[in-house]
Design a protein around this motif. Structure first.
Motif, PDB file in Angstrom:
ATOM      1  N   GLY A  25       0.785  -1.229   0.000  1.00  0.00           N
ATOM      2  CA  GLY A  25       0.000   0.000   0.000  1.00  0.00           C
ATOM      3  C   GLY A  25       0.817   1.280   0.000  1.00  0.00           C
ATOM      4  N   LEU A  26       2.108   1.166  -0.337  1.00  0.00           N
ATOM      5  CA  LEU A  26       2.961   2.363  -0.335  1.00  0.00           C
ATOM      6  C   LEU A  26       2.997   3.010  -1.722  1.00  0.00           C
ATOM      7  CD1 LEU A  26       5.899   0.889   1.779  1.00  0.00           C
ATOM      8  CD2 LEU A  26       3.999   2.317   2.578  1.00  0.00           C
ATOM      9  N   SER A  27       3.412   4.272  -1.771  1.00  0.00           N
ATOM     10  CA  SER A  27       3.523   4.991  -3.045  1.00  0.00           C
ATOM     11  C   SER A  27       4.988   5.238  -3.386  1.00  0.00           C
ATOM     12  CB  SER A  27       2.857   6.367  -2.952  1.00  0.00           C
ATOM     13  OG  SER A  27       1.533   6.244  -2.506  1.00  0.00           O
ATOM     14  N   PRO A  28       5.313   5.221  -4.694  1.00  0.00           N
ATOM     15  CA  PRO A  28       6.674   5.601  -5.079  1.00  0.00           C
ATOM     16  C   PRO A  28       6.809   7.126  -5.098  1.00  0.00           C
ATOM     17  CG  PRO A  28       5.434   4.915  -7.029  1.00  0.00           C
ATOM     18  CD  PRO A  28       4.494   4.801  -5.849  1.00  0.00           C
ATOM     19  N   ALA A  29       7.974   7.603  -4.700  1.00  0.00           N
ATOM     20  CA  ALA A  29       8.224   9.043  -4.736  1.00  0.00           C
ATOM     21  C   ALA A  29       9.724   9.259  -4.888  1.00  0.00           C
ATOM     22  CB  ALA A  29       7.726   9.707  -3.453  1.00  0.00           C
ATOM     23  N   ARG A  30      10.089  10.403  -5.454  1.00  0.00           N
ATOM     24  CA  ARG A  30      11.512  10.688  -5.644  1.00  0.00           C
ATOM     25  C   ARG A  30      11.934  11.833  -4.726  1.00  0.00           C
ATOM     26  NH1 ARG A  30      15.111  11.329 -11.165  1.00  0.00           N
ATOM     27  NH2 ARG A  30      17.020  10.642 -10.121  1.00  0.00           N
ATOM     28  N   VAL A  31      13.053  11.644  -4.065  1.00  0.00           N
ATOM     29  CA  VAL A  31      13.545  12.656  -3.124  1.00  0.00           C
ATOM     30  C   VAL A  31      14.088  13.848  -3.900  1.00  0.00           C
ATOM     31  CG1 VAL A  31      15.232  13.152  -1.308  1.00  0.00           C
ATOM     32  CG2 VAL A  31      14.126  10.897  -1.407  1.00  0.00           C
ATOM     33  N   SER A  32      13.538  15.043  -3.629  1.00  0.00           N
ATOM     34  CA  SER A  32      14.000  16.225  -4.352  1.00  0.00           C
ATOM     35  C   SER A  32      14.845  17.152  -3.483  1.00  0.00           C
ATOM     36  CB  SER A  32      12.807  17.005  -4.913  1.00  0.00           C
ATOM     37  OG  SER A  32      12.035  17.540  -3.862  1.00  0.00           O
ATOM     38  N   LEU A  33      14.712  17.005  -2.175  1.00  0.00           N
ATOM     39  CA  LEU A  33      15.457  17.899  -1.286  1.00  0.00           C
ATOM     40  C   LEU A  33      15.687  17.190   0.042  1.00  0.00           C
ATOM     41  CD1 LEU A  33      16.324  20.965  -1.421  1.00  0.00           C
ATOM     42  CD2 LEU A  33      14.275  21.458  -0.114  1.00  0.00           C
ATOM     43  N   GLU A  34      16.855  17.417   0.605  1.00  0.00           N
ATOM     44  CA  GLU A  34      17.200  16.746   1.848  1.00  0.00           C
ATOM     45  C   GLU A  34      17.581  17.796   2.878  1.00  0.00           C
ATOM     46  OE1 GLU A  34      20.566  14.207   1.193  1.00  0.00           O
ATOM     47  OE2 GLU A  34      20.863  13.856   3.324  1.00  0.00           O
ATOM     48  N   ARG A  63      25.336   5.879   6.820  1.00  0.00           N
ATOM     49  CA  ARG A  63      24.653   7.014   6.231  1.00  0.00           C
ATOM     50  C   ARG A  63      24.141   6.733   4.814  1.00  0.00           C
ATOM     51  NH1 ARG A  63      27.339  12.878   7.132  1.00  0.00           N
ATOM     52  NH2 ARG A  63      25.978  13.947   5.670  1.00  0.00           N
ATOM     53  N   ALA A  64      24.843   5.874   4.111  1.00  0.00           N
ATOM     54  CA  ALA A  64      24.462   5.594   2.720  1.00  0.00           C
ATOM     55  C   ALA A  64      23.150   4.819   2.630  1.00  0.00           C
ATOM     56  CB  ALA A  64      25.580   4.824   2.022  1.00  0.00           C
ATOM     57  N   ASP A  65      22.687   4.249   3.739  1.00  0.00           N
ATOM     58  CA  ASP A  65      21.410   3.534   3.726  1.00  0.00           C
ATOM     59  C   ASP A  65      20.222   4.481   3.862  1.00  0.00           C
ATOM     60  OD1 ASP A  65      22.767   1.203   3.466  1.00  0.00           O
ATOM     61  OD2 ASP A  65      22.703   0.671   5.583  1.00  0.00           O
ATOM     62  N   PHE A  66      20.508   5.722   4.201  1.00  0.00           N
ATOM     63  CA  PHE A  66      19.431   6.721   4.283  1.00  0.00           C
ATOM     64  C   PHE A  66      19.171   7.290   2.889  1.00  0.00           C
ATOM     65  CE2 PHE A  66      20.601   6.442   8.687  1.00  0.00           C
ATOM     66  CZ  PHE A  66      19.399   6.654   9.346  1.00  0.00           C
ATOM     67  N   PRO A  67      17.986   7.843   2.681  1.00  0.00           N
ATOM     68  CA  PRO A  67      17.711   8.402   1.356  1.00  0.00           C
ATOM     69  C   PRO A  67      18.597   9.609   1.053  1.00  0.00           C
ATOM     70  CG  PRO A  67      15.714   8.327   2.736  1.00  0.00           C
ATOM     71  CD  PRO A  67      16.862   7.965   3.611  1.00  0.00           C
ATOM     72  N   GLY A  68      18.898   9.788  -0.220  1.00  0.00           N
ATOM     73  CA  GLY A  68      19.619  10.970  -0.678  1.00  0.00           C
ATOM     74  C   GLY A  68      18.828  11.584  -1.817  1.00  0.00           C
ATOM     75  N   VAL A  69      19.224  12.764  -2.234  1.00  0.00           N
ATOM     76  CA  VAL A  69      18.509  13.415  -3.327  1.00  0.00           C
ATOM     77  C   VAL A  69      18.661  12.578  -4.600  1.00  0.00           C
ATOM     78  CG1 VAL A  69      18.448  15.472  -4.799  1.00  0.00           C
ATOM     79  CG2 VAL A  69      18.658  15.695  -2.328  1.00  0.00           C
ATOM     80  N   GLY A  70      17.531  12.344  -5.255  1.00  0.00           N
ATOM     81  CA  GLY A  70      17.529  11.520  -6.464  1.00  0.00           C
ATOM     82  C   GLY A  70      17.056  10.100  -6.198  1.00  0.00           C
ATOM     83  N   ASP A  71      17.025   9.714  -4.928  1.00  0.00           N
ATOM     84  CA  ASP A  71      16.571   8.361  -4.594  1.00  0.00           C
ATOM     85  C   ASP A  71      15.082   8.189  -4.851  1.00  0.00           C
ATOM     86  OD1 ASP A  71      18.524   6.529  -3.774  1.00  0.00           O
ATOM     87  OD2 ASP A  71      18.789   7.557  -1.856  1.00  0.00           O
ATOM     88  N   TRP A  72      14.712   6.956  -5.218  1.00  0.00           N
ATOM     89  CA  TRP A  72      13.316   6.551  -5.250  1.00  0.00           C
ATOM     90  C   TRP A  72      13.008   5.865  -3.930  1.00  0.00           C
ATOM     91  CZ3 TRP A  72       9.640   8.065  -8.430  1.00  0.00           C
ATOM     92  CH2 TRP A  72      10.016   8.592  -9.679  1.00  0.00           C
ATOM     93  N   VAL A  73      11.925   6.282  -3.307  1.00  0.00           N
ATOM     94  CA  VAL A  73      11.587   5.736  -1.993  1.00  0.00           C
ATOM     95  C   VAL A  73      10.142   5.232  -1.983  1.00  0.00           C
ATOM     96  CG1 VAL A  73      13.254   7.115  -0.677  1.00  0.00           C
ATOM     97  CG2 VAL A  73      11.018   8.095  -1.205  1.00  0.00           C
ATOM     98  N   ALA A  74       9.871   4.333  -1.051  1.00  0.00           N
ATOM     99  CA  ALA A  74       8.512   3.841  -0.838  1.00  0.00           C
ATOM    100  C   ALA A  74       7.949   4.606   0.350  1.00  0.00           C
ATOM    101  CB  ALA A  74       8.537   2.340  -0.546  1.00  0.00           C
ATOM    102  N   VAL A  75       6.881   5.355   0.112  1.00  0.00           N
ATOM    103  CA  VAL A  75       6.359   6.197   1.185  1.00  0.00           C
ATOM    104  C   VAL A  75       4.918   5.883   1.549  1.00  0.00           C
ATOM    105  CG1 VAL A  75       7.869   8.195   0.810  1.00  0.00           C
ATOM    106  CG2 VAL A  75       5.722   8.050  -0.406  1.00  0.00           C
TER     107      VAL A  75
END
Ligand SMILES: Nc1nc2c(ncn2[C@@H]2O[C@H](COP(=O)(O)OP(=O)(O)OP(=O)(O)O)[C@@H](O)[C@H]2O)c(=O)[nH]1
Ligand SMILES: [Mg+2]
Ligand SMILES: [Zn+2]
Length: 358
Positions: A25-34, A63-75
């Motif tokens: 039930g999650l949505s895809p989203a792209r990180v634009s700002l951190e 730290r690399a396991d956290f989202p960064g700008v440009g990442d696709w995340v499940a939200v």
């Protein structure tokens, strides 16, 4: 796959990777700002503020396991009052990393899922081919295609002369002399930015990365810094990495200038130093370090003037640094395995002792 997601860089591979998250039930989203603890994410329809879910934080080993700008995340979409929750980060198909400031063994992802790295340098008195070499090395390792952008062409009489100098250093790379003040010169960059393609701009502070973004977008979205002629280095103006969409398709990640680019995960120098790699194929020893080995084709080329001493120096410096950095990372990986109970203290001690000797 909606058009809105595709315009953000979504692909069939991400769609497949996302399947279990969609089930949940999650949505895809792209990180634009951190920001420090909060992210801005784009879904194609909405822009949400999002925080990392506790579970993801708990399982992160660095730290690399956290989202960064440009990442696709499940939200998980935002609830009534709160922010959206980032439950997972999808695997990255490319990433530009550096060593985190203050911690040589910590990887920091500067930009994720990028097709192209625009390495930006200035053609003003800040022109520095050695620094470009360094960026190029990390760019090759990112998995994205590096392109060298020499900005401020309006300030020099013959921008093609330094551009040719750089082409000689990087034979495998496109080199463009441009000016953010002359938008027509930026068409060469647009060719790298089709719909859904992402490019990150990297380079020292004041070279004009944000100005190029503004010029490509057609308005002053990013803050830039006015510098006096006598100080075209400027101060750090951009403070955040930020992903923006271009009107004609394509995405750009603007980054703040880095004071020092600490190398991370630079596997091989041969793509940046193709000239040295070609020569090295003729060295007598396969593992020649090109120092004082007999039958070294590289030092012979320096002696004959075919290869510049500065170029070899630069190669040696980066090679030594790369080796040092990968040794530290090995050590960290060992300590991490120990922490997870996978190796005993005795094995770790032996490993560290062997390292010390090597
Ligand atoms: N003459 C000239 N000046 C430029 C050009 N591009 C940028 N500048 C100027 O250079 C200065 C720095 O530009 P920025 O775009 O802020 O540089 P930046 O690379 O984003 O810098 P940081 O955000 O600090 O990393 C500003 O004063 C710009 O107006 C150009 O093509 N020609
Ligand atoms: Mg900037
Ligand atoms: Zn050699």
């Amino acid at each position: 796959m909606t058009d809105e997601l595709v315009a953000l860089g979504w692909t069939a591979q991400f769609e497949a990777l996302f399947e279990p998250h969609r089930q949940a039930g999650l949505s895809p989203a792209r990180v634009s700002l951190e920001h420090t603890h909060i992210y801005r994410v784009l879904t194609g329809h909405d822009e949400w503020l999002a925080r990392v879910a506790g579970r993801l934080r708990h399982h992160a080993s660095g730290r690399a396991d956290f989202p960064g700008v440009g990442d696709w995340v499940a939200v998980e979409p935002p609830s009534q009052a709160g922010d959206a929750r980032i439950k997972a980060v999808l695997p990255r198909f490319s990433r530009f990393s550096r060593r985190a400031a203050g911690d040589a063994t910590e990887e920091q992802v500067v930009a994720a899922n990028i097709d192209t790295v625009f390495i930006v340098g200035g053609l003003d008195h800040n022109f520095n081919p050695r620094r470009l070499e360094r960026y190029l090395l990390v760019a090759w390792e990112s998995g994205a295609t590096p392109v060298i952008v020499l900005n401020k062409a309006d300030l020099v009489e013959d921008p093609e002369a330094p551009a040719d100098e750089v082409r000689a250093l990087a034979p495998a790379v496109d080199v463009h002399a441009v000016s953010a003040r002359r938008p027509e010169t930026l068409d060469a960059l647009r060719d790298h930015l089709g719909v859904g393609k992402t490019a990150a701009l990297l380079g020292s502070s004041g070279v004009g990365k944000s100005s190029i973004v503004n010029s490509l977008i057609g308005h002053e979205l990013m803050r830039t810094h006015d510098v006096r002629e006598s100080d075209s280095r400027g101060r750090h103006t951009s403070t955040h990495r930020q992903l923006v969409m271009l009107p004609g398709g394509g995405l750009l990640i603007d980054t703040p200038g880095m004071r020092e680019l600490q190398l991370w995960d630079t596997g091989s120098l041969s793509e940046t130093f193709t000239d040295i790699a070609d020569l090295a194929a003729h060295c007598r020893f396969r593992d020649c370090r090109h120092r004082d080995e007999p039958g070294c084709a590289v030092t012979a080329a320096v002696a004959s003037g075919e290869l510049s001493e500065a170029r070899l120096e630069s190669f040696r410096k980066l090679d030594a640094e790369r080796e040092h950095s990968s040794r530290q990372q090995d050590e960290r990986a060992m300590i991490e395995r120990k922490r997870q109970g996978r190796v005993g203290a005795k094995a770790l001690r032996k490993h560290l002792k062997d390292k010390g000797r090597g």
